[in-house]
Design a protein around this motif. Structure first.
Motif, PDB file in Angstrom:
ATOM      1  N   VAL A 218      -3.261   4.885  -4.212  1.00 31.84           N
ATOM      2  CA  VAL A 218      -2.365   5.599  -5.124  1.00 31.84           C
ATOM      3  C   VAL A 218      -2.571   7.105  -4.981  1.00 31.84           C
ATOM      4  O   VAL A 218      -1.604   7.882  -4.897  1.00 31.84           O
ATOM      5  CB  VAL A 218      -2.610   5.156  -6.587  1.00 31.84           C
ATOM      6  CG1 VAL A 218      -1.867   6.061  -7.553  1.00 31.84           C
ATOM      7  CG2 VAL A 218      -2.179   3.710  -6.785  1.00 31.84           C
ATOM      8  N   MET A 219      -3.843   7.510  -4.930  1.00 32.20           N
ATOM      9  CA  MET A 219      -4.152   8.935  -4.773  1.00 32.20           C
ATOM     10  C   MET A 219      -3.506   9.489  -3.511  1.00 32.20           C
ATOM     11  O   MET A 219      -2.904  10.568  -3.527  1.00 32.20           O
ATOM     12  CB  MET A 219      -5.676   9.125  -4.663  1.00 32.20           C
ATOM     13  CG  MET A 219      -6.438   8.764  -5.903  1.00 32.20           C
ATOM     14  SD  MET A 219      -6.719  10.179  -6.951  1.00 32.20           S
ATOM     15  CE  MET A 219      -8.235  10.798  -6.297  1.00 32.20           C
ATOM     16  N   LYS A 220      -3.650   8.742  -2.414  1.00 32.04           N
ATOM     17  CA  LYS A 220      -3.109   9.191  -1.128  1.00 32.04           C
ATOM     18  C   LYS A 220      -1.596   9.321  -1.192  1.00 32.04           C
ATOM     19  O   LYS A 220      -1.002  10.250  -0.664  1.00 32.04           O
ATOM     20  CB  LYS A 220      -3.491   8.191  -0.022  1.00 32.04           C
ATOM     21  CG  LYS A 220      -4.603   8.740   0.878  1.00 32.04           C
ATOM     22  CD  LYS A 220      -5.168   7.703   1.822  1.00 32.04           C
ATOM     23  CE  LYS A 220      -4.215   7.195   2.882  1.00 32.04           C
ATOM     24  NZ  LYS A 220      -4.839   6.113   3.686  1.00 32.04           N
ATOM     25  N   GLN A 221      -0.989   8.325  -1.885  1.00 33.72           N
ATOM     26  CA  GLN A 221       0.461   8.311  -1.979  1.00 33.72           C
ATOM     27  C   GLN A 221       0.975   9.494  -2.804  1.00 33.72           C
ATOM     28  O   GLN A 221       1.945  10.157  -2.432  1.00 33.72           O
ATOM     29  CB  GLN A 221       0.906   6.991  -2.628  1.00 33.72           C
ATOM     30  CG  GLN A 221       2.379   6.771  -2.589  1.00 33.72           C
ATOM     31  CD  GLN A 221       2.927   6.901  -1.194  1.00 33.72           C
ATOM     32  OE1 GLN A 221       2.422   6.280  -0.249  1.00 33.72           O
ATOM     33  NE2 GLN A 221       3.934   7.736  -1.018  1.00 33.72           N
TER      34      GLN A 221
ATOM     35  N   ASN B 245      -6.455   4.094  -7.581  1.00 34.07           N
ATOM     36  CA  ASN B 245      -7.329   3.775  -6.453  1.00 34.07           C
ATOM     37  C   ASN B 245      -6.987   4.769  -5.341  1.00 34.07           C
ATOM     38  O   ASN B 245      -6.105   5.605  -5.504  1.00 34.07           O
ATOM     39  CB  ASN B 245      -7.104   2.327  -6.009  1.00 34.07           C
ATOM     40  CG  ASN B 245      -5.641   2.067  -5.709  1.00 34.07           C
ATOM     41  OD1 ASN B 245      -4.965   2.914  -5.142  1.00 34.07           O
ATOM     42  ND2 ASN B 245      -5.159   0.909  -6.096  1.00 34.07           N
ATOM     43  N   SER B 246      -7.664   4.658  -4.240  1.00 33.11           N
ATOM     44  CA  SER B 246      -7.479   5.667  -3.197  1.00 33.11           C
ATOM     45  C   SER B 246      -6.076   5.592  -2.591  1.00 33.11           C
ATOM     46  O   SER B 246      -5.523   6.599  -2.170  1.00 33.11           O
ATOM     47  CB  SER B 246      -8.543   5.528  -2.122  1.00 33.11           C
ATOM     48  OG  SER B 246      -8.409   4.269  -1.512  1.00 33.11           O
TER      49      SER B 246
ATOM     50  N   ASN C 171       0.802  -1.229   0.000  1.00 32.11           N
ATOM     51  CA  ASN C 171       0.000   0.000   0.000  1.00 32.11           C
ATOM     52  C   ASN C 171       0.830   1.272   0.000  1.00 32.11           C
ATOM     53  O   ASN C 171       0.487   2.243   0.676  1.00 32.11           O
ATOM     54  CB  ASN C 171      -0.952   0.029   1.188  1.00 32.11           C
ATOM     55  CG  ASN C 171      -2.139  -0.875   0.943  1.00 32.11           C
ATOM     56  OD1 ASN C 171      -2.574  -1.010  -0.201  1.00 32.11           O
ATOM     57  ND2 ASN C 171      -2.644  -1.498   1.992  1.00 32.11           N
ATOM     58  N   GLY C 172       1.925   1.232  -0.708  1.00 32.02           N
ATOM     59  CA  GLY C 172       2.723   2.444  -0.811  1.00 32.02           C
ATOM     60  C   GLY C 172       3.547   2.711   0.425  1.00 32.02           C
ATOM     61  O   GLY C 172       4.144   3.772   0.568  1.00 32.02           O
ATOM     62  N   GLU C 173       3.624   1.717   1.316  1.00 30.99           N
ATOM     63  CA  GLU C 173       4.418   1.876   2.537  1.00 30.99           C
ATOM     64  C   GLU C 173       5.853   2.239   2.172  1.00 30.99           C
ATOM     65  O   GLU C 173       6.503   3.048   2.808  1.00 30.99           O
ATOM     66  CB  GLU C 173       4.390   0.558   3.314  1.00 30.99           C
ATOM     67  CG  GLU C 173       4.695   0.694   4.776  1.00 30.99           C
ATOM     68  CD  GLU C 173       3.835   1.775   5.441  1.00 30.99           C
ATOM     69  OE1 GLU C 173       4.432   2.741   5.933  1.00 30.99           O
ATOM     70  OE2 GLU C 173       2.600   1.676   5.439  1.00 30.99           O
TER      71      GLU C 173
END
Ligand code: C2E
Ligand code: CA
Ligand code: CA
Ligand code: CA
Length: 283
Positions: free
Chosen positions: A166-169, A163-164, A126-128
């Protein structure tokens, strides 16, 4: 005939198997490459079209295989993306690029080093992975004295599959002051809607539009239209693959902000790139 069909089938099966074996070999050797220091990062200048000054550099990974010689990233990055090795490679490239960027900033306060970030790196836990970069390094994001020291380049595919997470990242990068370039613009499954949905900073015109520009009126029209559209949406434009004076001329007159290509300089080892920074403007 039936026979032909069967032969063709056999042929494709064999070649598919060979391709799979070749991928596996590359993947195994890539593991050793990471451990044995066979990878390097080169840097290609990106110039301000108006002044000819170097303003940015793109970090590009290189693999010098002990037996095969240089292996193109075109041949191993897709495999590394498939196996997940891109996460390790990407982290390594990012750390190298950041270290060089830090050093070069003492020579040139304006320089930003761009790093390619593959979609797999965004999806990894999750982009961690990307969040670690932001947490582990206190970025020089300019602070009024210059632009951020590093930027990232992403591709259209990432935005289409958005997705959310990716957007958040992406937002986290931007909140950290890191500018985002949309790479290879115009290839892939272009949908213009993501230009509205995401607040990107730079658009990189793919080199296939720049190639042969001086002899291709359709490509000139496309480049001009892309530049006008990008500017209206608040993005700056970087043209890739600029190889001739005429291409440079056409793009500059069309209002293109930055240029990258063999005309200005090829990707260079860090020391050679640093020498360019100390030298006169490239054009
Ligand atoms: P890219 O991100 O589009 O990088 C630009 C490519 O265009 C580079 O190829 C560069 O050497 C080449 N190039 C630069 N100027 C010219 C020119 O004037 N004419 C032509 N014909 N080509 C030019 P390279 O280094 O072989 O890299 C190929 C691709 O591999 C990159 O395309 C990128 O997608 C991927 N890649 C390279 N390094 C990395 C990395 O560290 N991480 C990730 N995720 N991908 C990477
Ligand atoms: Ca790129
Ligand atoms: Ca590109
Ligand atoms: Ca590309």
């Amino acid at each position: 005939s039936k026979d032909n069909g069967r032969n063709r089938f056999t042929y494709f099966t064999a070649s598919m198997q060979e391709a799979a074996q070749a991928r596996m070999a590359i993947s195994n050797e890539l593991r050793r490459a990471i451990d044995d220091d066979q990878l390097a990062v080169h840097f290609q200048p990106i110039i301000d079209m108006a002044s000819g000054q170097i303003r940015k550099a793109e970090a590009l990974v290189r693999w010098l295989h002990p037996a095969r010689g240089p292996v193109s990233p075109v041949d191993f990055i897709p495999i590394a993306e498939h196996t997940g090795q891109i996460v390790t490679i990407g982290n390594w490239v990012f750390r190298k690029a950041l270290a060089h960027a830090r050093r070069w900033r003492r020579v040139d306060r304006q320089l930003t080093v761009n790093v390619n970030v593959s979609p797999a790196q965004f999806y990894h836990t999750n982009g961690e992975n990307c969040r670690h970069w932001l947490a582990d390094h206190s970025f020089d994001t300019g602070g009024g004295t210059g632009p951020p020291e590093v930027g990232i380049e992403i591709t259209e595919g990432l935005l289409l599959a958005s997705n959310s997470a990716v957007m958040k990242q992406l937002l986290a990068f931007q909140q950290a002051g890191i500018k985002i370039s949309l790479d290879d613009f115009g290839t892939g499954y272009s949908s213009l809607s993501y230009l509205r949905k995401f607040n990107l900073d730079y658009l990189k015109i793919d080199k296939s539009f720049v190639y042969n520009l001086e002899h291709d009126a359709a490509n000139v029209a496309l480049c001009e239209a892309i530049i006008v559209m990008a500017h209206k949406l608040g993005l700056e434009v970087i043209a890739e693959g600029v190889e001739t004076e005429q291409q440079y001329d056409i793009l500059r007159r069309a209002g293109c902000d930055y240029g990258q290509g063999f005309l200005f300089g090829e990707p260079l080892p860090p020391d050679a790139f640093e020498a360019l920074l100390h030298g006169p403007p490239l054009l």
